[in-house]
Enzyme design. Structure first.
Site, mmCIF file in Angstrom:
data_model
loop_
_atom_site.group_PDB
_atom_site.id
_atom_site.type_symbol
_atom_site.label_atom_id
_atom_site.label_comp_id
_atom_site.label_asym_id
_atom_site.label_seq_id
_atom_site.Cartn_x
_atom_site.Cartn_y
_atom_site.Cartn_z
ATOM 1 N N HIS A 472 0.634 -1.043 0.024
ATOM 2 C CA HIS A 472 -0.244 0.090 0.133
ATOM 3 C C HIS A 472 0.796 1.523 0.153
ATOM 4 C CE1 HIS A 472 -3.547 2.523 1.230
ATOM 5 N NE2 HIS A 472 -2.645 3.220 1.726
ATOM 6 N N GLU A 473 1.666 1.424 0.913
ATOM 7 C CA GLU A 473 2.719 2.420 1.032
ATOM 8 C C GLU A 473 3.630 2.427 -0.185
ATOM 9 O OE1 GLU A 473 1.902 4.729 2.879
ATOM 10 O OE2 GLU A 473 0.483 3.427 4.383
ATOM 11 N N HIS A 479 3.526 6.975 -6.775
ATOM 12 C CA HIS A 479 2.819 8.116 -7.130
ATOM 13 C C HIS A 479 3.379 9.332 -7.111
ATOM 14 C CE1 HIS A 479 -1.336 10.326 -6.994
ATOM 15 N NE2 HIS A 479 -1.005 10.140 -7.929
HETATM 16 ZN ZN LIG Z 1 -2.912 5.372 2.052
#
Ligand SMILES: [Zn+2]
Length: 687
Positions: A472-473, A479
């Protein structure tokens, strides 16, 4: 002998080392205050020069000039806030309390500057005739929206009140986070060998290391770090210990005395409601969502309601199965919240012949980091090479990231282990953001997590959930790293918060792709891949306990929206509000909100997710639907789909309106179907 002069402040001298990384090892707390003072003054004079420019406003002398201003403040702040989150101290905390109202005042002076706003408003009116390209038009529009939403168009008295509110909110937010950390630090449950019934080896090793760090060498300690307390709740057969730890965990910020957050919450909610009214909105939730992809609280609520009833039904079925298990064991008690994880673990073992202790040796931190890198290689052509650079703590490590042509993309820093100087949770942050306005600036991106640190010589093992957090991180990190914009305002994760979880949550899907698990889930002792039967059983549990997980989360999102939809919050009693609101939505008695209000940092430390906790589910609609785009091709790494994903999502920052960005990637807007399927809720009837 010549007189000795003070050594120069490393925050204010040019950073000429490898990757132009700040000299983290040389920076001391004493350096921050003078550096902030210097950087604030410099930014003020830059803003003055723009707003008092006698030349008529144009894009270059106003918008581009704003984008080029404040770079030193940006540098000092990012170093400071990385440390304040990941490696704080009494000194850093004191500076943070001093500096947060100053930063709020500074931001007020910028966004409430009427002369500056007049220039932006003129340009905005003339935008169609300025000959701007698409990105310039987007930056101008974002500046205009930001200034209006900050109150730049209001009369002077309203502006003064807003400024006061913002400063006060900044101080309260800092205090809130520090109180939670103080409650976490002050709790430690020191255990003897004889207290460890049920705990598997990895949990014992983690507890031994935690005891050592807290000065109880040779004993075992449970702390309120999520991975520590959750492993006790999951495995300990001592109901008394589970209850004690769970109570401390859910009471963070609600213990009376100096660290109690309830009064702070009341004041913050009241101030937010007042600010929204000054800006012409009925409630804070209306104000907040106006600039999100969801646009209105009603749209967010519609999604949550659609999920909530089904989740309650599923959680009810899960509870009954756990209660049966209690009875079968001869237990004569009603299942309590501190029992849920323990019996769930047992049930999982019974139903799928699967227990966490059997899985965990296959999830080595090192291998999971490699798996996240390999996924980025297959999707986006990235490569990662470990580099030796001075960082702020020996546990933090760095990698240089390059693209398929071997060009430098970013520096990535992973700081994975829990320690008492770190705030709880897991997050992505940056020491530098990408932009091309003043040279080709490449980002420095961090992932900070709180995984249990193993004892000396032992491998670091993750739970499957921890591995998911890592992915997730890392999705957030990508991004930031793949960002390809000209203007800093639009870089990386600077998107609405109900869109920002798309890159992170989408990335979690690749952890579950069999070819990744087969290669990287390897036993820490034998190096052998996870046997296929075990892998199949692990993946079969995907929708197991999802009623619980969905209830635990969705209750938080609903309470958040309700709290910030209060038109007037004077005399709010936060604990009372929480209780009544949970009653209203018929919260199952055996489940506690994932974050209760007194320690709900998403809402109150900084406020990034205030009236915005629904964002995770909003983004999940997007991520489930987006991953289906890969599944539809029959290839989880389909190059054409990955290329569109890179261009319109991971590399695009805030270049486009989120709905438009998503449509460019997917060809249409998402539907909720893939999310319901993913959570095992598609065929469940709402209760
Ligand atoms: Zn998040």
């Amino acid at each position: 002998m010549s007189p000795r002069s003070d050594p120069p402040n490393p925050l204010l001298t040019p950073w000429t080392g490898n990757f132009e990384l700040p000299p983290l090892a040389a920076i001391k707390p004493d350096h921050f205050r003078p550096a902030f003072d210097h950087a604030l003054a410099e930014h003020r004079s830059e803003i003055d020069a723009i707003s008092t420019n006698s030349a008529a406003p144009n894009f270059e002398n106003t918008i581009a000039a704003l984008e080029k201003s404040g770079r030193e403040l940006e540098r000092v702040s990012s170093v400071f806030f990385v440390l304040a989150g990941a490696h704080t101290s009494d000194d850093i905390e004191a500076i943070e309390r001093d500096i947060s109202p100053l930063l709020a005042r500074h931001s007020n002076a910028l966004y409430l500057n009427r002369a500056l706003y007049a220039r932006i408003a003129t340009l905005y009116l003339e935008r169609a005739t300025l000959g701007l390209d698409a990105e310039q038009a987007r930056v101008l529009e974002r500046y205009h929206t930001r200034f209006v939403r900050a109150g730049a168009a209001l009369e002077k008295p309203a502006q003064e009140r807003l400024a006061g509110i913002n400063e006060r909110l900044a101080s309260l937010g800092t205090q809130f986070a520090q109180n939670v950390l103080a409650d976490e630090k002050s709790f430690v449950m020191v255990l003897e060998e004889t207290d460890l019934a049920g705990l598997p080896d990895f949990a014992r090793a983690a507890a031994r290391a935690a005891a050592e760090e807290r000065g109880h060498a040779g004993k075992y300690a449970i702390t309120l770090a999520r991975s520590s307390v959750e492993s006790l709740l999951q495995f300990s057969s001592r109901r008394d210990l589970r209850e004690k730890a769970f109570q401390a965990w859910i009471r963070r910020g609600e213990n009376g005395g100096a660290t109690d957050n309830r009064k702070l919450i009341a004041e913050m909610v009241m101030l937010r409601a007042e600010r929204a009214k000054l800006l012409g909105f009925a409630t804070f939730a209306d104000y907040r969502l106006d600039d999100q992809m969801a646009k209105t609280p009603a749209a967010a609520r519609k999604l949550l309601d659609e999920v909530w009833g089904r989740a309650r039904t599923k959680a009810g079925v899960e509870r009954d199965a756990l209660q049966t298990m209690v009875a079968e064991e001869g237990g004569n008690f009603a299942l309590a919240p501190h029992d849920w994880r323990y019996y769930t673990e047992k049930l999982r073992k019974a139903k799928f012949d699967l227990d966490e202790a059997e899985i965990k040796p296959y999830f080595q931190l090192e291998k999971m980091v490699e798996a996240a890198f390999e996924t980025a290689h297959r999707l986006f052509g990235l490569s990662f090479k470990k580099v030796d650079v001075p960082l702020y703590h020996p546990d933090a490590r760095a990698w240089e990231v390059t693209d398929a042509q071997g060009r430098h993309v970013a520096l990535f820093i992973g700081d994975y282990f829990a320690r008492s100087s770190k705030h709880s949770g897991a997050w992505m942050t940056t020491l530098r953001d990408q932009a091309k306005l003043s040279g080709d600036v490449r980002p420095i991106v961090l992932n900070v997590c709180n995984f249990s640190k193993p004892a000396q010589g032992e491998p670091a093992l993750l739970s499957f959930d921890d591995a998911r957090t890592l992915f997730h991180e890392f999705g957030h990190a990508l991004h930031g790293m793949l960002s390809n914009v000209t203007y800093p305002l639009l870089a990386g994760t600077a998107v609405p918060s109900d869109f920002v979880e798309l890159p992170s949550q989408l990335y979690e899907h690749w952890l579950e792709v069999p070819e990744i698990l087969r290669e990287y889930a390897r036993h820490c002792r034998t190096g052998k891949p996870m046997p296929k039967a075990l892998l199949d059983r692990l993946l079969a549990t995907r929708t197991f306990n999802q009623g619980f997980a969905t209830v635990e989360y969705t209750a938080c999102a609903l309470v958040d929206l309700d709290l910030h939809s209060l038109p007037d919050a004077a005399h709010l009693d936060a604990a009372d509000f929480e209780r009544k609101d949970l009653e209203r939505i018929a919260m199952p008695a055996e489940i506690v909100m994932r974050h209760r209000l007194p320690h709900f940092q998403h809402l109150f430390s900084g406020g990034g997710y205030a009236a915005g906790y629904y964002s995770y589910m909003w983004s999940e609609v997007l991520d489930a639907d987006a991953f289906a785009a890969f599944e539809e091709t029959g290839n989880a790494f389909d190059p054409a789909t990955a290329k569109r994903l890179h261009e319109y999502v991971y590399g695009a920052g805030n270049l486009r309106d989120p709905a438009e960005a998503y449509k460019s990637f997917r060809g249409r807007l998402p539907t909720v179907d893939a999310l319901l399927k993913k959570r095992g809720l598609a065929d469940v009837v709402a209760s």
